[in-house]
Design an enzyme around this catalytic site. Structure first.
Site, PDB file in Angstrom:
ATOM      1  N   SER A 151       0.847  -1.209   0.000  1.00  0.00           N
ATOM      2  CA  SER A 151       0.000   0.000   0.000  1.00  0.00           C
ATOM      3  C   SER A 151       0.876   1.250   0.000  1.00  0.00           C
ATOM      4  O   SER A 151       2.104   1.159   0.097  1.00  0.00           O
ATOM      5  CB  SER A 151      -0.950   0.018   1.213  1.00  0.00           C
ATOM      6  OG  SER A 151      -0.250   0.384   2.379  1.00  0.00           O
ATOM      7  N   ILE A 205       3.167   4.406  -0.181  1.00  0.00           N
ATOM      8  CA  ILE A 205       4.392   4.777  -0.899  1.00  0.00           C
ATOM      9  C   ILE A 205       5.080   3.534  -1.481  1.00  0.00           C
ATOM     10  O   ILE A 205       5.600   3.562  -2.602  1.00  0.00           O
ATOM     11  CB  ILE A 205       5.343   5.522   0.065  1.00  0.00           C
ATOM     12  CG1 ILE A 205       4.665   6.788   0.623  1.00  0.00           C
ATOM     13  CG2 ILE A 205       6.658   5.901  -0.629  1.00  0.00           C
ATOM     14  CD1 ILE A 205       5.311   7.334   1.895  1.00  0.00           C
ATOM     15  N   TYR A 215       7.976   6.614  17.251  1.00  0.00           N
ATOM     16  CA  TYR A 215       8.056   6.771  15.781  1.00  0.00           C
ATOM     17  C   TYR A 215       9.244   7.663  15.419  1.00  0.00           C
ATOM     18  O   TYR A 215      10.039   7.323  14.540  1.00  0.00           O
ATOM     19  CB  TYR A 215       6.747   7.364  15.244  1.00  0.00           C
ATOM     20  CG  TYR A 215       6.743   7.479  13.732  1.00  0.00           C
ATOM     21  CD1 TYR A 215       6.642   6.341  12.928  1.00  0.00           C
ATOM     22  CD2 TYR A 215       6.894   8.718  13.101  1.00  0.00           C
ATOM     23  CE1 TYR A 215       6.657   6.438  11.541  1.00  0.00           C
ATOM     24  CE2 TYR A 215       6.909   8.825  11.714  1.00  0.00           C
ATOM     25  CZ  TYR A 215       6.802   7.679  10.945  1.00  0.00           C
ATOM     26  OH  TYR A 215       6.839   7.767   9.561  1.00  0.00           O
ATOM     27  N   LYS A 257      12.597   6.629  13.262  1.00  0.00           N
ATOM     28  CA  LYS A 257      12.988   7.287  12.005  1.00  0.00           C
ATOM     29  C   LYS A 257      14.383   7.903  12.142  1.00  0.00           C
ATOM     30  O   LYS A 257      15.138   7.938  11.157  1.00  0.00           O
ATOM     31  CB  LYS A 257      11.930   8.325  11.606  1.00  0.00           C
ATOM     32  CG  LYS A 257      10.592   7.689  11.226  1.00  0.00           C
ATOM     33  CD  LYS A 257      10.685   6.933   9.912  1.00  0.00           C
ATOM     34  CE  LYS A 257      10.168   5.542   9.898  1.00  0.00           C
ATOM     35  NZ  LYS A 257      10.257   4.882   8.580  1.00  0.00           N
TER      36      LYS A 257
END
Ligand SMILES: NC(=O)c1ccc[n+]([C@@H]2O[C@H](COP(=O)([O-])OP(=O)(O)OC[C@H]3O[C@@H](n4cnc5c(N)ncnc54)[C@H](OP(=O)(O)O)[C@@H]3O)[C@@H](O)[C@H]2O)c1
Length: 294
Positions: A19, A21, A171, A175
């Site tokens: 799904s 990107i 998160y 990252k």
């Protein structure tokens, strides 16, 4: 210096290609003539994605593989699957799969889920597939990070690796880990023809953060009217995975199709090395299984 093979002779693995990107990255790379290995959490979702890609790119050469990144044993088995289905021919790895969980959840190994899926899984997958990539060099490792890496606040030269709080903080840490990992990997690959880059795709209209992501989902909802469509956001991943103009570029962070500066913390070499060694310790028990000839 070996000339890179033409696109038609190159194989790319895109994780999380079912799904958003990842799906559009896989479509774009198939459109450029590459053979694409489509990874899904389940084989059914990977096959649905391959059907959608063939619909958009008739004649696309696709293979399907599956693993739930919430299990490092499953990630190890994915490396074996990839070697088996590709016949050992792999030139590009796009570490795209990721999630944004609103609360503290645990992976099946007992680790904080966001860091497990977004960092530990691609760390292990890259380590397991690196010999195959290097055997096929020139090769590339492209990792989809985020501008959210700049919101991370490392403490005493550390970020929580296995026991984070969940939500937006985990998160952001995951990252930042993507960027730190890329720089540490690029340093280890210096002098070779295998590169490591990472990127921010933009704020994108995908499912990320929309399922069970609490306040973070609300924040993304506010950005929704300004957000990019995934086919536009996939362009930077496609560039770094396939474009001859970026051949040999390594240790760089891209956004909107060009190299930009990442956060100060991401350039902290001690933090990069701490993360590398700590991630190695956590994933090492699974690397043996990942190296089995599959
Ligand atoms: N959307 C944004 O605004 C934005 C901004 C910056 C960076 N990013 C990054 O872009 C990447 C792609 O995200 P997206 O926005 O395209 O979100 P998405 O539409 O939710 O796609 C995420 C992909 O990762 C897969 N995935 C999630 N958890 C997994 C697990 N446990 N095991 C295996 N696969 C798993 C999903 O599979 P399932 O369908 O099975 O869940 C899906 O294929 C992520 O790394 C994200 O951090 C996104």
């Amino acid at each position: 210096m070996v000339d890179p093979p033409a696109a038609a002779e190159r194989t790319v693995l895109v994780t999380g290609a079912t799904s958003g990107i990842g799906l559009h990255t896989a479509m774009g790379l198939a459109g450029r003539g590459m053979r694409v290995i489509v990874h899904g959490r389940t084989i059914a979702s990977a096959r649905r994605a391959t059907a959608a890609i063939v619909g958009a790119v008739p004649g696309a050469r696709l293979l399907s593989v599956a693993a739930d990144f919430g299990s490092l044993a499953a990630v190890a088995s994915l490396a074996s699957q990839v070697r088996a289905v590709s016949g050992g021919s792999l030139h590009v790895l796009v570490n795209n799969a990721g999630l944004a969980s609103g609360s503290a959840r645990r992976s099946s190994d007992g680790f904080e889920l966001t860091m497990a899926v977004n960092h530990l899984a691609p760390f292990l997958l890259t380590a397991a597939l690196l010999p195959t990539l290097q055997a096929n060099a020139p090769a590339r490792v492209v990792t989809v990070a985020s501008v959210a890496h700049a919101w991370a606040r490392p403490r005493r030269g550390r970020i929580p690796l296995t026991d984070g709080p969940g939500g937006l903080r985990s998160y952001a840490h995951s990252k930042l880990a993507n960027v730190l990992f890329t720089y540490a990997l690029a340093r280890r690959l210096q002098g070779s023809t295998t590169s490591a880059t990472c990127l921010h795709p933009g704020a994108v209209r995908t499912r990320l953060g929309r399922r069970g992501s609490g306040g973070m989902g609300m924040g993304l909802l506010l950005l929704w009217p300004l957000a990019l469509w995934p086919q536009t956001a996939a362009r930077t991943s496609i560039l770094l995975a396939s474009d001859p103009t970026v051949e040999g570029i390594s240790g760089a962070y891209y956004a909107s199709g060009r190299a930009v500066r990442s956060s100060a913390a991401s350039h902290d070499r001690q933090l990069q090395e701490w993360l590398w060694h700590a991630s190695e310790q956590v994933t090492l028990p699974f690397l043996g299984a990942a190296s089995d000839v599959g």
